[in-house]
Design a protein around this motif. Structure first.
Motif, PDB file in Angstrom:
ATOM      1  N   THR A 585     -13.312  32.160   0.531  1.00 51.21           N
ATOM      2  CA  THR A 585     -12.186  32.064   1.213  1.00 51.21           C
ATOM      3  C   THR A 585     -11.148  31.326   0.053  1.00 51.21           C
ATOM      4  O   THR A 585     -11.670  30.197  -0.313  1.00 51.21           O
ATOM      5  CB  THR A 585     -11.916  31.450   2.532  1.00 51.21           C
ATOM      6  OG1 THR A 585     -12.982  32.118   3.360  1.00 51.21           O
ATOM      7  CG2 THR A 585     -10.765  31.301   3.137  1.00 51.21           C
ATOM      8  N   GLU A 635      -3.950  32.621   3.460  1.00 49.38           N
ATOM      9  CA  GLU A 635      -5.242  32.601   3.244  1.00 49.38           C
ATOM     10  C   GLU A 635      -5.708  33.836   3.027  1.00 49.38           C
ATOM     11  O   GLU A 635      -5.513  34.818   3.639  1.00 49.38           O
ATOM     12  CB  GLU A 635      -6.054  32.170   4.692  1.00 49.38           C
ATOM     13  CG  GLU A 635      -7.391  32.009   4.588  1.00 49.38           C
ATOM     14  CD  GLU A 635      -8.091  31.432   5.912  1.00 49.38           C
ATOM     15  OE1 GLU A 635      -8.087  30.080   6.319  1.00 49.38           O
ATOM     16  OE2 GLU A 635      -8.686  32.465   6.782  1.00 49.38           O
ATOM     17  N   GLU A 637      -9.192  36.051   2.160  1.00 47.66           N
ATOM     18  CA  GLU A 637     -10.821  36.065   2.345  1.00 47.66           C
ATOM     19  C   GLU A 637     -11.332  37.325   1.687  1.00 47.66           C
ATOM     20  O   GLU A 637     -10.914  38.442   2.075  1.00 47.66           O
ATOM     21  CB  GLU A 637     -10.944  36.145   3.945  1.00 47.66           C
ATOM     22  CG  GLU A 637     -12.571  36.027   4.287  1.00 47.66           C
ATOM     23  CD  GLU A 637     -12.810  35.822   5.871  1.00 47.66           C
ATOM     24  OE1 GLU A 637     -12.795  34.649   6.093  1.00 47.66           O
ATOM     25  OE2 GLU A 637     -12.852  36.701   6.361  1.00 47.66           O
TER      26      GLU A 637
END
Length: 644
Positions: A585, A635, A637
């Motif tokens: 991540t 973010e 991931e």
């Protein structure tokens, strides 16, 4: 051939045996409902015709709706046939049409399923055998065949064998993946339903329509029958067109072949009266030739050749008897009758074998080859009766009147041969066009894959150097050492790019494939000012190729943070080892990504997220998700399965 196909083959062949026990007429072929005007309705009040026909039409519709469960249709038909043989079935007016409809449509559905399941030869052969055994059943009827006791014993034996085969294997056949197509079912139901309104038309109404006195039709009843047949044929052809041009072409081809069949069979059966073994041998030999022709790669050419051969034999018979082929029957000429029987049956069954694959690809074999083509063939036979007239304009009263016009059947066979040739040619051209279309799609996919292969390393190498050049060039106090470093990097990327375009190499440093990659160590090296890395306490191994691609994707994500998150943005990198895969991540506290910005960048040709990140991970069976809101950071991931 997998284990599920043999039960289907045995079940369908057992259904074919049941067809040999069902009543059939000489020219009936695969017909399920007789058109109004045929001998079936002779002496029957018009109101009674409606009562008789409606259960037959309903039985066909029910059978067509249940084609997905065709093995159980054959099981039900086998039980009904056994009950009829033992005279224990109530309501025979319902049991008989249900038995024939379930048997024929069940067998044709099984043949279609085998063709679509990758066993085209077996499927085609079963459809041809179904037609051949319908003709075989017709050969059991008439004078000079088996005695009543022997016929009952034969029928009971065949039913027992067929029922055993169905009971033993039907439960092992998987149901079809798809149900019946609505359009062929509707067309078949409407085609058969035509019999009901046509049976309601009175002779006076027909005479008024033609502008003649009804007594004329009373003196010439074949005219009324021919009109009914012609109306049924035209309306059935129009309805078949609603199912598609392929269905119409195949149904017309089979209707022509079956219409040509009645007169030669009548002549051959009459000539072979008392020669039961010869009848059976001729029918089975013709069917076997038709099967062999149907399972070859040249089935269309074989069907056309057999049609020409059969037509030629009929023309020769007509000429050799000085225009009176009926003498072959009245004088019981066994050899000419046997030759006619074999070649005509072979031609018609081979024609069926050439049309079945065309219909199977469109899921319309049970509807079009059975009810629709059968109705069209029987209607055409009624229409042809108006041409079987003598010099006084009346048909002869003897049984072999139609045989004196054997040339008509020869012409129909030639037309059927030409039709099957045209159908085969159209099918061939369509298949070639589809193959070229598939090849073009494959070429486009290969070009897109090659573009993606080049886009990723170019983004990670050349475009990164160019971006660095742009940033350094924007600084007025750029040192000479920095410019020298940029020149060195540009030279390295030029060499790497040439190797890549030559078909090998990469623009990123190689990673050992044999030893694998420790993601914990590799990602820890990415820590620095503004980047925090959190990893497990132990090593996180990954195969070299997978590790190289994942590290490149993470680097691209961090580069996007430096370029787009804004000044002073921080990034956090988290590595998790989940046993069956790894999860990385990358999160930042920057400006975030506006909705639709990624799609817009991909359309503009900026493929950093689409190819350098998501494309790398997707090629390895992994996934990438992006969660971002303007002003709240981003973010990214990555999840990658660990391949053993």
């Amino acid at each position: 051939m997998n284990g599920y196909r043999w039960p289907a083959i045995v079940t369908a062949l057992s259904g074919c045996l049941l067809l040999a026990t069902q009543p059939a007429s000489v020219g009936g072929g695969l017909s399920l409902v007789a058109p109004f005007g045929s001998d079936y309705y002779s002496g029957m009040p018009r109101a009674a015709a409606v009562v008789v026909v409606f259960p037959q039409v309903a039985a066909v519709v029910v059978a067509l709706l249940l084609v997905r469960w065709w093995p159980w249709q054959l099981l039900a038909a086998g039980l009904l046939t056994a009950g009829t043989t033992l005279h224990v079935v109530p309501l025979p007016i319902l049991a008989v049409p249900l038995t024939l409809s379930f048997t024929l449509i069940g067998v044709l559905a099984g043949a279609q399923g085998l063709i679509r399941d990758g066993v085209p030869r077996w499927g085609t052969a079963i459809a041809v055998v179904a037609l051949g055994l319908r003709l075989f059943s017709a050969g059991l009827i008439g004078r000079g065949t088996m005695r009543h006791h022997d016929h009952q014993l034969f029928q009971a034996t065949v039913v027992a064998v067929a029922l055993f085969g169905v009971l033993a294997f039907a439960w092992r056949v998987r149901p079809g993946e798809r149900g019946p197509r609505a359009r062929p079912v509707i067309v078949a139901a409407a085609t058969l339903f035509l019999v009901i309104p046509l049976s309601m038309v009175t002779r006076g109404q027909v005479a008024a329509l033609l502008g003649i006195d009804s007594s004329v039709l009373f003196r010439h009843p074949w005219v009324e029958n021919a009109l009914a047949g012609g109306a049924s044929l035209v309306l059935a052809a129009g309805l078949a067109a609603a199912a598609g041009l392929w269905s119409l072409g195949a149904a017309l081809t089979m209707a022509l072949a079956q219409a040509a069949l009645g007169t030669p069979l009548l002549l051959a059966f009459f000539a072979l009266e008392g020669q039961t073994a010869a009848r059976w041998s001729g029918l089975l030999a013709g069917t076997a030739i038709g099967v062999l022709a149907a399972i070859t790669r040249w089935r269309v050419a074989a069907a056309g050749t057999l049609s020409v051969l059969a037509a030629t034999s009929l023309f020769i018979a007509y000429s050799a008897t000085t225009g009176d082929p009926g003498r072959i029957g009245t004088q019981h000429r066994v050899v000419p009758a046997l030759i006619i029987l074999v070649v005509v049956v072979a031609a018609v069954t081979a024609t069926a074998g050439a049309t079945v694959p065309v219909l199977a690809r469109r899921g319309s074999v049970p509807a079009m080859l059975g009810p629709v083509a059968g109705m069209m063939a029987a209607s055409a036979a009624l229409l042809l009766q108006a041409t079987y007239l003598e010099g006084d304009g009346r048909p002869a009263s003897d049984t072999l009147n139609a045989a004196r016009h054997l040339n008509t059947s020869g012409v129909l066979l030639l037309v059927a041969g030409a039709a099957v040739g045209g159908l085969g040619l159209a099918h061939y051209l369509t298949e070639r066009w589809a193959e070229r279309k598939r090849a073009e799609e494959i070429r486009r996919e290969a070009a897109a894959a090659e573009r993606d292969r080049l886009a990723r390393p170019i983004h990670d190498g050349v475009l990164q150097v160019l971006a660095m050049v742009q940033r350094q060039g924007a600084e007025p106090a750029a040192a000479g050492t920095a410019l020298a470093d940029l020149a060195t990097l540009a030279g390295e990327q030029e060499s790497a790019l040439r190797r890549l375009l030559a078909g090998g190499g990469t623009l990123v440093p190689p990673v050992s494939r044999a030893d694998g990659v420790d993601l914990r160590a590799a990602l820890s090296e990415l820590a620095g000012p503004g980047v925090e890395v959190a990893t497990p306490a132990e090593a996180v191994p990954l195969p070299g190729d997978d590790g190289r691609e994942l590290i490149a994707a993470v680097r691209a994500a961090l580069d996007n943070v430096r370029r787009h998150a804004g000044p002073g943005a921080h990034a956090w990198l988290l590595l998790e080892d989940e046993g069956d895969g790894v999860r990385v991540t990358v999160r930042d506290d920057g400006a975030g990504i506006a909705p639709g910005r990624l799609a817009e960048a991909e359309r503009d040709g900026r493929l950093g997220v689409a190819q350098s990140m998501r494309g790398r991970v997707a090629d390895l069976g992994g996934t990438m998700t992006v969660d971002s809101r303007p002003g709240e950071g981003t973010e990214v991931e990555f999840w990658l399965p660990r391949r053993r």
